[in-house]
Design a protein around this motif. Structure first.
Motif, PDB file in Angstrom:
ATOM      1  N   ALA A  73       3.532  11.147 -11.755  1.00 46.08           N
ATOM      2  CA  ALA A  73       2.179  11.701 -11.822  1.00 46.08           C
ATOM      3  C   ALA A  73       1.160  10.577 -12.007  1.00 46.08           C
ATOM      4  CB  ALA A  73       2.083  12.709 -12.960  1.00 46.08           C
ATOM      5  N   GLU A  74       1.528   9.555 -12.763  1.00 46.47           N
ATOM      6  CA  GLU A  74       0.635   8.418 -12.968  1.00 46.47           C
ATOM      7  C   GLU A  74       0.338   7.709 -11.647  1.00 46.47           C
ATOM      8  OE1 GLU A  74       3.344   8.995 -14.796  1.00 46.47           O
ATOM      9  OE2 GLU A  74       2.635   9.244 -16.840  1.00 46.47           O
ATOM     10  N   ASP A  75       1.352   7.583 -10.796  1.00 51.75           N
ATOM     11  CA  ASP A  75       1.156   6.971  -9.475  1.00 51.75           C
ATOM     12  C   ASP A  75       0.120   7.748  -8.662  1.00 51.75           C
ATOM     13  OD1 ASP A  75       3.154   5.058  -9.992  1.00 51.75           O
ATOM     14  OD2 ASP A  75       4.715   6.306  -9.085  1.00 51.75           O
ATOM     15  N   VAL A  76       0.239   9.077  -8.686  1.00 52.25           N
ATOM     16  CA  VAL A  76      -0.666   9.923  -7.911  1.00 52.25           C
ATOM     17  C   VAL A  76      -2.093   9.817  -8.444  1.00 52.25           C
ATOM     18  CG1 VAL A  76      -1.184  12.297  -7.211  1.00 52.25           C
ATOM     19  CG2 VAL A  76       1.179  11.474  -7.219  1.00 52.25           C
ATOM     20  N   VAL A  77      -2.240   9.844  -9.759  1.00 53.46           N
ATOM     21  CA  VAL A  77      -3.571   9.733 -10.365  1.00 53.46           C
ATOM     22  C   VAL A  77      -4.223   8.407  -9.974  1.00 53.46           C
ATOM     23  CG1 VAL A  77      -4.830   9.514 -12.548  1.00 53.46           C
ATOM     24  CG2 VAL A  77      -3.076  11.274 -12.290  1.00 53.46           C
ATOM     25  N   GLY A 135       5.556  17.313  -3.129  1.00 54.81           N
ATOM     26  CA  GLY A 135       6.628  16.337  -3.266  1.00 54.81           C
ATOM     27  C   GLY A 135       6.090  14.915  -3.191  1.00 54.81           C
ATOM     28  N   PRO A 136       6.974  13.922  -2.983  1.00 53.18           N
ATOM     29  CA  PRO A 136       6.554  12.523  -2.939  1.00 53.18           C
ATOM     30  C   PRO A 136       5.516  12.220  -1.842  1.00 53.18           C
ATOM     31  CG  PRO A 136       8.924  12.678  -3.122  1.00 53.18           C
ATOM     32  CD  PRO A 136       8.419  14.077  -2.889  1.00 53.18           C
ATOM     33  N   ALA A 137       5.436  13.084  -0.833  1.00 50.78           N
ATOM     34  CA  ALA A 137       4.442  12.878   0.226  1.00 50.78           C
ATOM     35  C   ALA A 137       3.011  12.961  -0.309  1.00 50.78           C
ATOM     36  CB  ALA A 137       4.639  13.905   1.333  1.00 50.78           C
ATOM     37  N   LEU A 183       0.795  -1.217   0.000  1.00 53.60           N
ATOM     38  CA  LEU A 183       0.000   0.000   0.000  1.00 53.60           C
ATOM     39  C   LEU A 183       0.832   1.273   0.000  1.00 53.60           C
ATOM     40  CD1 LEU A 183      -2.762  -0.887   2.607  1.00 53.60           C
ATOM     41  CD2 LEU A 183      -3.004  -0.716   0.134  1.00 53.60           C
ATOM     42  N   HIS A 184       2.020   1.230   0.541  1.00 55.31           N
ATOM     43  CA  HIS A 184       2.813   2.431   0.717  1.00 55.31           C
ATOM     44  C   HIS A 184       4.047   2.417  -0.159  1.00 55.31           C
ATOM     45  CE1 HIS A 184       0.304   3.547   4.068  1.00 55.31           C
ATOM     46  NE2 HIS A 184       0.393   2.300   4.491  1.00 55.31           N
ATOM     47  N   THR A 185       4.473   3.625  -0.540  1.00 56.97           N
ATOM     48  CA  THR A 185       5.679   3.718  -1.355  1.00 56.97           C
ATOM     49  C   THR A 185       6.887   3.384  -0.504  1.00 56.97           C
ATOM     50  OG1 THR A 185       5.923   6.061  -0.843  1.00 56.97           O
ATOM     51  CG2 THR A 185       4.704   5.488  -2.841  1.00 56.97           C
ATOM     52  N   ARG A 186       7.923   2.977  -1.134  1.00 56.92           N
ATOM     53  CA  ARG A 186       9.156   2.664  -0.431  1.00 56.92           C
ATOM     54  C   ARG A 186      10.091   3.856  -0.506  1.00 56.92           C
ATOM     55  NH1 ARG A 186       7.766  -2.218  -2.967  1.00 56.92           N
ATOM     56  NH2 ARG A 186       7.643  -3.936  -1.499  1.00 56.92           N
ATOM     57  N   THR A 187      10.912   4.022   0.480  1.00 57.89           N
ATOM     58  CA  THR A 187      11.890   5.093   0.490  1.00 57.89           C
ATOM     59  C   THR A 187      12.821   4.942  -0.707  1.00 57.89           C
ATOM     60  OG1 THR A 187      11.802   5.104   2.868  1.00 57.89           O
ATOM     61  CG2 THR A 187      13.679   6.188   1.873  1.00 57.89           C
ATOM     62  N   GLY A 188      13.076   6.040  -1.379  1.00 61.10           N
ATOM     63  CA  GLY A 188      14.004   6.007  -2.492  1.00 61.10           C
ATOM     64  C   GLY A 188      13.363   5.736  -3.844  1.00 61.10           C
ATOM     65  N   GLU A 203      10.962   6.750  -6.981  1.00 60.39           N
ATOM     66  CA  GLU A 203      10.465   7.967  -7.599  1.00 60.39           C
ATOM     67  C   GLU A 203       8.953   7.869  -7.760  1.00 60.39           C
ATOM     68  OE1 GLU A 203      10.995  10.290 -11.788  1.00 60.39           O
ATOM     69  OE2 GLU A 203      12.717   9.258 -10.957  1.00 60.39           O
ATOM     70  N   VAL A 204       8.260   8.921  -7.401  1.00 63.96           N
ATOM     71  CA  VAL A 204       6.803   8.971  -7.524  1.00 63.96           C
ATOM     72  C   VAL A 204       6.460   9.716  -8.807  1.00 63.96           C
ATOM     73  CG1 VAL A 204       4.672   9.791  -6.468  1.00 63.96           C
ATOM     74  CG2 VAL A 204       6.525   8.957  -5.021  1.00 63.96           C
TER      75      VAL A 204
END
Length: 68
Positions: free
Chosen positions: A32-36, A59-61, A22-27, A29-30
């Motif tokens: 725009a497609e991920d956010v959408v 940012g990535p947050a 469910l959560h992104t991993r540190t390091g 890259e996020v």
């Protein structure tokens, strides 16, 4: 001896998704497609532009805020 049931072999709908999925991993890259997709929106030019602006300001947050 119990008999196997075909529907019991498949994934259960009431199981929770593990946090590491469910959560992104540190390091990482996020994009725009991920956010959408995390927002549950369709990949359209308008939504991608919204996501780019959101990433620029937060940012990535921005992705973490959308995930449970």
């Amino acid at each position: 001896m119990p008999t196997s049931q075909p529907e019991a072999a498949g994934p259960s709908e009431d199981r929770a998704t593990p946090d590491d999925l469910l959560h992104t991993r540190t390091g990482t890259e996020v994009s725009a497609e991920d956010v959408v997709l995390a927002a549950g929106r369709d990949l359209t030019p308008r939504n991608l532009e919204w996501a780019r602006r959101k990433l620029e300001s937060e940012g990535p947050a921005a992705l973490e805020k959308l995930l449970p």
